[in-house]
Design a protein around this motif. Structure first.
Motif, PDB file in Angstrom:
ATOM      1  N   LEU A   1       0.488  -1.253  -0.170  1.00 35.21           N
ATOM      2  CA  LEU A   1       0.177  -0.163  -0.161  1.00 35.21           C
ATOM      3  C   LEU A   1       0.781   1.237  -0.434  1.00 35.21           C
ATOM      4  CD1 LEU A   1      -2.234  -1.074   2.649  1.00 35.21           C
ATOM      5  CD2 LEU A   1      -2.789  -1.291   0.213  1.00 35.21           C
ATOM      6  N   GLY A   2       0.750   2.004  -0.470  1.00 35.38           N
ATOM      7  CA  GLY A   2       1.221   3.702  -1.179  1.00 35.38           C
ATOM      8  C   GLY A   2       2.713   2.597  -1.566  1.00 35.38           C
TER       9      GLY A   2
ATOM     10  N   THR B   1       9.120  -0.919  -5.073  1.00 39.62           N
ATOM     11  CA  THR B   1       7.565  -0.773  -4.728  1.00 39.62           C
ATOM     12  C   THR B   1       6.797   0.691  -6.098  1.00 39.62           C
ATOM     13  OG1 THR B   1       7.301   1.347  -3.082  1.00 39.62           O
ATOM     14  CG2 THR B   1       7.030  -0.993  -2.817  1.00 39.62           C
ATOM     15  N   PRO B   2       7.843   0.112  -7.316  1.00 41.55           N
ATOM     16  CA  PRO B   2       7.480   1.340  -8.386  1.00 41.55           C
ATOM     17  C   PRO B   2       6.319   0.729  -8.922  1.00 41.55           C
ATOM     18  CG  PRO B   2       9.518  -0.858  -8.945  1.00 41.55           C
ATOM     19  CD  PRO B   2       9.146  -0.411  -7.360  1.00 41.55           C
TER      20      PRO B   2
ATOM     21  N   ILE C   1       3.694  -0.644   3.996  1.00 45.13           N
ATOM     22  CA  ILE C   1       2.639   0.769   3.918  1.00 45.13           C
ATOM     23  C   ILE C   1       4.205   1.598   3.853  1.00 45.13           C
ATOM     24  CG2 ILE C   1       1.306   0.222   6.364  1.00 45.13           C
ATOM     25  CD1 ILE C   1      -0.512   2.018   4.981  1.00 45.13           C
ATOM     26  N   HIS C   2       3.294   2.436   2.796  1.00 43.99           N
ATOM     27  CA  HIS C   2       4.199   3.472   3.121  1.00 43.99           C
ATOM     28  C   HIS C   2       3.361   4.892   3.383  1.00 43.99           C
ATOM     29  CE1 HIS C   2       5.007   7.192   0.845  1.00 43.99           C
ATOM     30  NE2 HIS C   2       6.403   7.172   2.095  1.00 43.99           N
TER      31      HIS C   2
ATOM     32  N   GLU D   1      11.772   2.789  -0.566  1.00 38.01           N
ATOM     33  CA  GLU D   1      10.335   2.712  -0.633  1.00 38.01           C
ATOM     34  C   GLU D   1      10.470   2.732  -2.188  1.00 38.01           C
ATOM     35  OE1 GLU D   1       9.638   6.649  -0.732  1.00 38.01           O
ATOM     36  OE2 GLU D   1       7.519   5.765  -1.951  1.00 38.01           O
ATOM     37  N   VAL D   2      11.037   3.648  -2.580  1.00 39.95           N
ATOM     38  CA  VAL D   2      11.559   4.030  -4.631  1.00 39.95           C
ATOM     39  C   VAL D   2      11.784   2.861  -5.086  1.00 39.95           C
ATOM     40  CG1 VAL D   2      11.824   5.533  -5.534  1.00 39.95           C
ATOM     41  CG2 VAL D   2      11.205   6.265  -3.390  1.00 39.95           C
TER      42      VAL D   2
ATOM     43  N   TYR E   1       5.315   3.776  -4.445  1.00 38.36           N
ATOM     44  CA  TYR E   1       4.990   4.849  -5.603  1.00 38.36           C
ATOM     45  C   TYR E   1       5.162   4.810  -6.781  1.00 38.36           C
ATOM     46  CZ  TYR E   1       9.704   5.256  -8.709  1.00 38.36           C
ATOM     47  OH  TYR E   1      10.543   5.303  -9.633  1.00 38.36           O
TER      48      TYR E   1
END
Lengths: 352, 300
Positions: A170-171, B55-56, B67-68, B51-52, A173
């Motif tokens: 979730l969330g 999770t593209p 979760i971000h 994060e980057v 980029y």
């Protein structure tokens, strides 16, 4: 059950009636009493919830529902009421409802859970409540029974969960190849939520018998030549003012903008098109531009009605909005002024 | 001698195919940590490299719920999740982890981290310390070491780079009196995994800061990540320490290599080797390492 109760306490009790599993709260004037009451409700064992005493408003805000107790923005520092704070975040994807009185603030919280948790919406909802004017005022409110609220708000079953058995990311980029589309979908959901806001208001009326309008509420507007629009607690004054001026033979009406996001353009156009002039009382300034609600209303009216819309900035930083303020706004609007501050203390400006 | 084929068990938590740079210390550390954590967890992740690159949308390297939310609030979001799991009676088995880089942890999210620790949430917070904002192009953070050149603390005719020493966040976390704080390095695999295992066996807030060298940010060949990370520990600039209930309980003894051996291979320190003033700063850096050695008793 009717109770004579402070606005903050009414909101705290409404939240408790909605049986949240987790509360994260941080006290800041003028919403402190809400947080204190919620703490006490949990401490007294009246609500079985995990209560997180977070270290900032920012940390508290990772939620689906916020009571946005309205307060002026610095500088200069002011703890008193206007709408500059919530208006400043109007384009972030939060839904915004503005409460006229403490009964409505209470009712709106119950409705807000239902709106935010609707699978067609899944956007956070902010119940905007005028600081001090509502939060620190005692009014008689009808407190719903727990069974009524339980029936209205069944146990929430989220569409997406953080579940190790069924993991979601979730969330994530999103790059330029899809961000545009993601925001398009969010905008569609935000616009479509208007029907959910209306639907929930109707269901609430059926369940609790109270009606404060859905996205708007027109008060004595049917044959009105001048319609004055307001958001939040000023609407109570506005309704009284309309009664008083009607009694004197003036054809005036009051219009409550109850739901500001999504913006009910269609409903407003329909409600004001027959009038000779519209005056918007705004407790916020689009700095360097103009009144925020008035400009959105003019945009909605464009090409459909030529009714003139005047914007009166009123009540910043806790300044009282009185009949005199509203009379002044209507008079200047009638004289063709379209953007002005009503109730300015010109002598103070000259001294400065 | 017959060579053994290299095999390893894929962690369900953090899967290959993500977009980390070659030689990324952080990606290797995350994989090792997730191998220990296993599948029954929820991960919150602050904004940053991890994060980057993981999770593209619509791809994701995460096989666990992840979760971000923001740069600031990985610890707050984790606190909310922990409270919800507690309410649901699932906290006995499901572990809550919060991951952030040094910028998210030492700078932006520090208030949220401090609040989470003070409130006693059952969360393992892992800070992946690559000593600057690498995701956005090597801007300094509070964790950037003394004299390192970054794009916002650049070396120049009137500057020797970062003018302040690295913030000692692990000691600040330990000062909260939480049950477990540790520093670890991606270069000491067994030590890292042991610390994760230990942290997961303790209820309450845990803070782990993992040193993760960054080839593009620090300026060294990708193949040298493990070697550089080892030198950081062995010279005393990144001591491996464990605190329990606020007290130091264990340190990793070091070989005490001169700091020059660690600094010289890195582009971010090369200015120090070019001028007399720079060489004087090398002595200051050695003094920082010596102070760590003294403070934590890193050498017998």
């Amino acid at each position: 059950m009717k109770k004579m109760i402070e606005g903050s306490r009414a909101v705290a009790e409404a939240v408790a009636l909605c049986r949240p599993d987790v509360i994260s709260a941080y006290p800041i004037t003028p919403q402190t009493h809400i947080v204190e009451e919620l703490s006490q409700i949990v401490a007294d064992g009246q609500l079985d919830a995990e209560y997180i005493r977070v270290e900032s408003e920012h940390s508290a805000a990772s939620a689906c529902l916020i009571t946005g107790v309205n307060r002026a923005l610095s500088a200069p520092l002011s703890i008193w009421n206007d709408h500059q704070d919530t208006m400043g975040i109007r384009d972030t994807g939060w839904l915004q409802l503005y409460a006229e009185n403490n009964q409505e603030a209470l009712d709106m919280h119950i409705q807000a859970y239902k709106i935010a948790e609707d699978d067609r919406v899944l956007l956070p909802v902010m119940v905007c409540m005028d600081g001090f004017i509502l939060t620190h005022t005692y009014e008689s409110v009808d407190m719903p029974e727990q069974e009524q609220v339980d029936a209205f708000l069944p146990k929430y079953d989220p569409l997406y969960r953080l579940d190790p058995e069924d993991p979601y990311t979730l969330g994530a980029y999103i790059g330029p190849e899809l961000f545009h589309e993601a925001r398009y979908v969010m905008q569609q959901d935000c616009l479509a939520s208007k029907e959910v806001v209306k639907e929930v208001a109707r269901e609430f009326k059926e369940a609790f018998g109270r009606w404060g309008g859905d996205v708007i509420e027109a008060y004595r507007c049917d044959d009105a030549e001048t319609i004055v629009i307001g958001l939040g607690s000023v609407v109570g004054t506005l309704k009284d003012w309309a009664d008083a001026r009607r009694a004197e033979g003036q054809k005036v009406g009051a219009l409550k903008l109850r739901c500001f996001r999504p913006f009910p353009g269609e409903e407003l156009v329909e409600a004001v098109s027959g009038a000779k002039q519209v005056v918007v009382l705004e407790k916020a300034v689009g700095m360097g531009a103009q009144g925020i609600v008035a400009s959105e209303l003019r945009s909605a009216l464009y090409g459909r009605s030529t009714v003139p819309v005047s914007c009166a900035i009123v009540g910043l930083g806790g300044r009282d909005v009185t009949f005199n303020t509203i009379d002044e706004a209507c008079k200047r609007a009638g004289a063709g002024e379209r953007e002005f501050f009503a109730g300015l203390r010109t002598e103070a400006l000259e001294e400065a | 001698m017959a060579t053994q084929p290299f095999t390893y068990e894929l962690s369900r938590g953090f899967l290959p195919g993500h977009r980390a740079c070659a030689g990324c210390g952080q990606a290797a550390a995350v994989r090792m940590i997730m191998e220990v954590v296993g599948p029954d967890c929820v991960v919150t992740n602050a904004t940053g490299c991890l994060e980057v690159f993981s999770t593209p949308y619509p791809e994701s390297a995460w096989g666990v719920p992840w979760i971000h939310s923001l740069f600031e609030n990985a610890a707050s979001v984790a606190a909310g999740i922990e409270a919800a799991l507690r309410k649901q009676g699932r906290l006995e088995t499901t572990r809550v982890l919060a991951f952030g880089g040094d910028g998210a942890t030492v700078d932006i999210g520090f208030g949220a981290l401090s609040g989470m620790m003070e409130r006693g949430h059952d969360i393992l917070y892992v800070c992946y310390d690559n000593e600057a904002y690498m995701n956005t192009g090597v801007q300094r953070s509070g964790s950037t070491p003394f004299a390192a050149s970054t794009t916002t603390s650049p070396a120049g005719r009137a500057s020797f780079g970062e003018d302040r020493p690295k913030k000692n966040l692990p000691a600040i976390c330990a000062a909260h009196g939480i049950p477990y704080v540790a520093t670890a390095s991606v270069s000491f695999f067994a030590d890292l995994k042991r610390k994760v295992r230990k942290a997961l066996g303790i209820r309450g807030p845990k803070y782990l800061q993992v040193h993760v060298p960054c080839p593009p940010g620090w300026g060294y060949p990708e193949k040298d990540t493990v070697e550089i990370g080892k030198l950081a520990v062995e010279c005393g600039l990144f001591p491996l320490v464990e605190w329990e209930d606020g007290e130091v309980t264990r340190v990793r003894k070091i070989k005490k290599v001169p700091v020059e051996e660690y600094l010289k291979p890195q582009r971010r320190f090369r200015h120090l080797f070019r001028t007399e003033e720079g060489k004087a700063k090398l002595a200051d850096i050695q003094a920082l390492a010596d102070a760590n050695i003294e403070k934590y008793g890193l050498v017998d």
